[in-house]
Design an enzyme around this catalytic site. Structure first.
Site, PDB file in Angstrom:
ATOM      1  CB  THR A 132      -0.951   0.034   1.210  1.00 21.70           C
ATOM      2  OG1 THR A 132      -0.227  -0.396   2.350  1.00 21.70           O
ATOM      3  CG2 THR A 132      -2.139  -0.857   0.988  1.00 21.70           C
ATOM      4  CE  LYS A 162       3.368  -1.637   5.305  1.00 26.44           C
ATOM      5  NZ  LYS A 162       2.530  -2.230   4.260  1.00 26.44           N
ATOM      6  CG  HIS A 177     -18.732 -23.673 -14.651  1.00 30.93           C
ATOM      7  ND1 HIS A 177     -18.814 -24.616 -13.658  1.00 30.93           N
ATOM      8  CD2 HIS A 177     -18.241 -22.561 -14.061  1.00 30.93           C
ATOM      9  CE1 HIS A 177     -18.416 -24.089 -12.515  1.00 30.93           C
ATOM     10  NE2 HIS A 177     -18.049 -22.831 -12.734  1.00 30.93           N
ATOM     11  CD  GLU A 178     -16.481 -19.506 -16.410  1.00 35.25           C
ATOM     12  OE1 GLU A 178     -16.910 -18.483 -15.846  1.00 35.25           O
ATOM     13  OE2 GLU A 178     -15.789 -20.342 -15.819  1.00 35.25           O
ATOM     14  CG  HIS A 227     -20.375 -18.405 -12.768  1.00 40.02           C
ATOM     15  ND1 HIS A 227     -20.695 -18.694 -11.472  1.00 40.02           N
ATOM     16  CD2 HIS A 227     -19.289 -19.168 -13.060  1.00 40.02           C
ATOM     17  CE1 HIS A 227     -19.832 -19.602 -11.009  1.00 40.02           C
ATOM     18  NE2 HIS A 227     -18.976 -19.905 -11.959  1.00 40.02           N
ATOM     19  CG  ASP A 273     -17.433 -21.284  -8.990  1.00 42.01           C
ATOM     20  OD1 ASP A 273     -16.631 -20.349  -9.126  1.00 42.01           O
ATOM     21  OD2 ASP A 273     -17.877 -21.965  -9.933  1.00 42.01           O
TER      22      ASP A 273
HETATM   23  P1  ADP Z   1       4.740  -1.516   1.243  1.00 40.56           P
HETATM   24  O1  ADP Z   1       5.990  -0.992   1.852  1.00 40.56           O
HETATM   25  O2  ADP Z   1       3.494  -0.950   1.870  1.00 40.56           O
HETATM   26  O3  ADP Z   1       4.665  -3.005   1.149  1.00 40.56           O
HETATM   27  P2  ADP Z   1       5.740  -0.205  -1.077  1.00 40.56           P
HETATM   28  O4  ADP Z   1       5.880   1.162  -0.553  1.00 40.56           O
HETATM   29  O5  ADP Z   1       6.978  -1.012  -1.152  1.00 40.56           O
HETATM   30  O6  ADP Z   1       4.656  -1.009  -0.251  1.00 40.56           O
HETATM   31  O7  ADP Z   1       5.028  -0.124  -2.486  1.00 40.56           O
HETATM   32  C1  ADP Z   1       5.459  -0.836  -3.598  1.00 40.56           C
HETATM   33  C2  ADP Z   1       5.253  -0.064  -4.866  1.00 40.56           C
HETATM   34  O8  ADP Z   1       3.873   0.117  -5.119  1.00 40.56           O
HETATM   35  C3  ADP Z   1       5.820   1.324  -4.803  1.00 40.56           C
HETATM   36  O9  ADP Z   1       7.146   1.339  -5.186  1.00 40.56           O
HETATM   37  C4  ADP Z   1       4.945   2.083  -5.787  1.00 40.56           C
HETATM   38  O10 ADP Z   1       5.400   1.918  -7.103  1.00 40.56           O
HETATM   39  C5  ADP Z   1       3.613   1.384  -5.679  1.00 40.56           C
HETATM   40  N1  ADP Z   1       2.700   2.101  -4.769  1.00 40.56           N
HETATM   41  C6  ADP Z   1       2.164   1.630  -3.637  1.00 40.56           C
HETATM   42  N2  ADP Z   1       1.352   2.530  -3.067  1.00 40.56           N
HETATM   43  C7  ADP Z   1       1.372   3.616  -3.847  1.00 40.56           C
HETATM   44  C8  ADP Z   1       0.735   4.900  -3.789  1.00 40.56           C
HETATM   45  N3  ADP Z   1      -0.090   5.223  -2.791  1.00 40.56           N
HETATM   46  N4  ADP Z   1       0.997   5.771  -4.777  1.00 40.56           N
HETATM   47  C9  ADP Z   1       1.815   5.455  -5.782  1.00 40.56           C
HETATM   48  N5  ADP Z   1       2.444   4.279  -5.898  1.00 40.56           N
HETATM   49  C10 ADP Z   1       2.234   3.354  -4.958  1.00 40.56           C
END
Ligand code: ADP
Length: 644
Positions: free
Chosen positions: A249, A251, A466-467, A470, A543
């Protein structure tokens, strides 16, 4: 969805006061040792290594000497030596067929030789008399060279001491950074990479979506920029902040951006880098990291996956001394470093619940910054950030991509853009199209297409029905999402085909009625197999897994069953990871819950069978069309439904 739980991080009570004084911690085994010299543990380790090497040497070299000390001679030479009085004793070994000959003091030219041997000549019956005549003892006790006190001293004390001294010499040189000591030198030293802001540095502009997190971090940036402003008022800023959120995300990216915004050096290290097989190494790495950082203040230290060292020290079977020592050292350093030096420690984790409480008391990581999965607008912004680096054609609509990627993290989105760029190159185009982006969303979700995966006509027919099952069930229930695409091209993830649904808007809550309809849609595939062929296959396992999971959550977590009403029977295993749910009720209650889950699923399945039986003509027509085309769009499918 209903998983939006209140953030219980803030509710953790502060640890007892007794736990807060450095040096007051019961299990802090590491004496403060700022010179970086070898610790007591290490000394013992070296001595043991020295002793082990000595034992090996004694064993191997001793045997080699022994081999060299026994020399073969001819029978006649043996006789000559005996005659000359050079033999003190002989030992006749009939099993080996050898006579061992031990020289007397008269044998001055024997050198290193301790004994000779020769073969027994059985025809020489006078051997015994001859030996008596020459004054040689027969079958005497083997004269062994008794080892002197000096020998013992040399082999068991002096040699290990020399090896011990040599090892600690190397270590001392290594930790003081002797040039050319690459491999060993890296042992006690922190492996922190200094992130030098060269080229385009990362700033908050590169981090999209995480506005709340950025706001909390802004203050830290300001502090790093103008520490005097805070000192003047007497305000103390947090020494550490914990970035908490699911993987990918952003960090790490946020931590880098803080450094980039403040224009200060950035030291980054993963928690697992501290924990090594050598006892004491983690603690010494922590010391070294802080020493380096203090020298470069103002700066940022970033520790990724801090849970690797920061796991709670209690509630564990069998403790991990090395990790505890490392954690203790980290706490000591955070308490100890100079307030006037602007060093901020940022740490990231996706398992805040396992962290030791001592880490989060005031003065350490007392700020928790939530880094969340991006919402739709967040995803659009992240896509925009990453699309700036590539070339797009005018067909691209990032809104649609953001809508189709609900639940994707920033890292997933970055990956999708990159995959799309690779696809455009593969296709010989210079610009990325919407199709590239959609295709790469599918690649991330379902894996690459397996075009050469050959399936029999019968199997393809089953997959097609099947598809369509759904899709048809979804379309006939008014509340489910419209269909985007149906395909029966197998994917590397193992999917033989799939139906892609497309939400029209981002959802945070789901109604019970919608969840029930979702269950019917999940089971529509299996129902189509039964309605069409009267037999069922293994194709529905995924599923069934998803449907059961959803039905179980409805009963045990969302209070959606009549029988249990508001009673929760399970809680999610981990806030940010896909942990298994934890049961909070009696086993018998769970048995009843299982029965309700089974009933809910059965009802959903019967509903799917009913819908498909009523619309069998559409099912057959559209499945035949899909079988022929392999991939059809949502619109093509809707045309069959809307046909008069
Ligand atoms: P984490 O440390 O949370 O596991 P990272 O910071 O290593 O994640 O994120 C990995 C990559 O994902 C980053 O280098 C970037 O390219 C992309 N990324 C993740 N979050 C963002 C964001 N909010 N905006 C832009 N790019 C992002």
């Amino acid at each position: 969805m209903g998983e939006e739980r209140e953030n219980d991080l803030k509710k953790t009570s502060p640890p007892p006061m007794g736990n807060q004084q450095p040096g007051n911690r019961g299990n802090n085994n590491t004496p403060p040792n700022r010179q970086g010299g070898p610790s007591f543990d290490r000394l013992i380790l070296f001595f043991l290594i020295g002793l082990a090497i000595t034992m090996l040497l004694n064993n191997f070299i001793g045997r080699a000497f022994q081999d060299a000390a026994v020399k073969q001679i001819s029978y006649s030479e043996f006789m000559d030596r005996a005659k000359e009085g050079k033999v003190q004793a002989v030992n006749i070994d009939e099993t080996e067929g050898k006579i061992y000959i031990y020289p007397s003091d008269k044998d001055t030219d024997r050198g290193m030789v301790q004994a000779y041997y020769t073969g027994i000549i059985y025809s020489d019956t006078t051997l015994t008399e001859k030996m008596e005549e020459y004054g040689v003892e027969l079958n005497a006790e083997i004269p062994t060279r008794t080892s002197s006190i000096m020998d013992t001293l040399v082999s068991w004390v002096i040699v290990p001491l020399i090896i011990f001294w040599f090892l600690s010499f190397i270590m001392r040189k290594a930790s003081s950074g002797m040039p050319g000591m690459g491999g060993m030198g890296a042992m006690g030293k922190s492996r922190a990479k200094e992130y030098v802001a060269e080229g385009p540095k990362v700033t908050f502009k590169d981090v999209a979506g995480q506005d709340e997190a950025k706001e909390s971090l802004m203050e830290i940036v300001d502090y790093l920029n103008k520490p005097e402003k805070y000192k003047e008022v007497g305000a103390k800023l947090p020494k550490g902040a914990l970035l908490v959120g699911p993987p990918g995300t952003g960090k790490t990216l946020l931590a880098k951006a803080v450094a980039g915004e403040a224009g200060v050096p950035f030291f980054s290290l993963a928690g697992s880098d501290f924990v090594e097989m050598f006892v004491g190494m983690g603690a010494s790495r922590v010391r070294d990291l802080f020493k380096q950082a203090e020298a470069k203040a103002p700066c940022i230290i970033f520790i990724d996956e801090i849970d690797a060292i920061g796991k709670s020290r209690d509630n564990q079977l069998g403790s991990n001394d090395e990790r505890e020592q490392t954690l203790n050292q980290l706490l000591t350093e955070m308490d100890g470093f100079d307030d006037s030096k602007a060093v901020v420690v940022l740490a990231a984790t996706n398992r805040p619940e396992v962290l030791d409480k001592a880490l989060r008391r005031p003065g350490r990581f007392d700020r928790t910054i939530s880094v969340t999965q991006p919402d739709k607008q967040g995803r659009i912004d992240i896509l925009k950030v990453h699309c700036k680096k590539v070339k797009l054609d005018e067909s691209v609509d990032l809104d649609a991509i953001a809508l189709a990627t609900s639940g994707a993290s920033g890292a997933d989105l970055a990956n999708i853009v990159n995959e799309a760029a690779l696809r455009a190159v593969r296709m010989g185009r210079r610009l990325i199209s919407q199709e590239d982006l959609f295709e790469s969303v599918e690649v991330i979700i379902a894996g690459q297409q397996r075009k050469n995966h050959i399936m029999s006509r019968e199997e393809r027919e089953i997959v097609a029905f099947h598809e369509i099952g759904h899709a048809l069930v979804a379309a006939k229930q008014k509340n489910t999402q419209p269909i985007q695409k149906i395909t029966i091209i197998p994917r590397t993830s193992g999917a033989l085909g799939y139906t892609m649904q497309m939400p029209t808007e981002e959802r945070f809550l789901m109604k019970k009625s919608e969840m029930l309809e979702e269950l019917v849609t999940y089971l529509g595939g299996r129902a189509a197999e039964e309605v069409q062929f009267g037999s069922i296959t293994t194709g529905a396992s995924n599923d069934i897994e998803k449907a059961t999971d959803l039905a179980r959550k409805m009963v045990t977590m969302y209070g959606m069953s009549d029988e249990f009403g508001m009673m929760g029977l399970e809680i999610p295993g981990s806030q940010y990871m896909d942990g298994r749910p934890v049961k909070t009720c009696a086993d018998e209650t769970m048995v009843k819950a299982d029965e309700i889950v089974r009933r809910v699923l059965e009802e959903a399945y019967q509903k799917a069978v009913h819908i498909l039986t009523e619309n069998k003509a559409i099912l057959e027509k559209s499945a035949t069309f899909l079988l022929e085309k392999e991939t059809i769009t949502g619109q093509e499918f809707m045309d069959f439904i809307n046909e008069p």
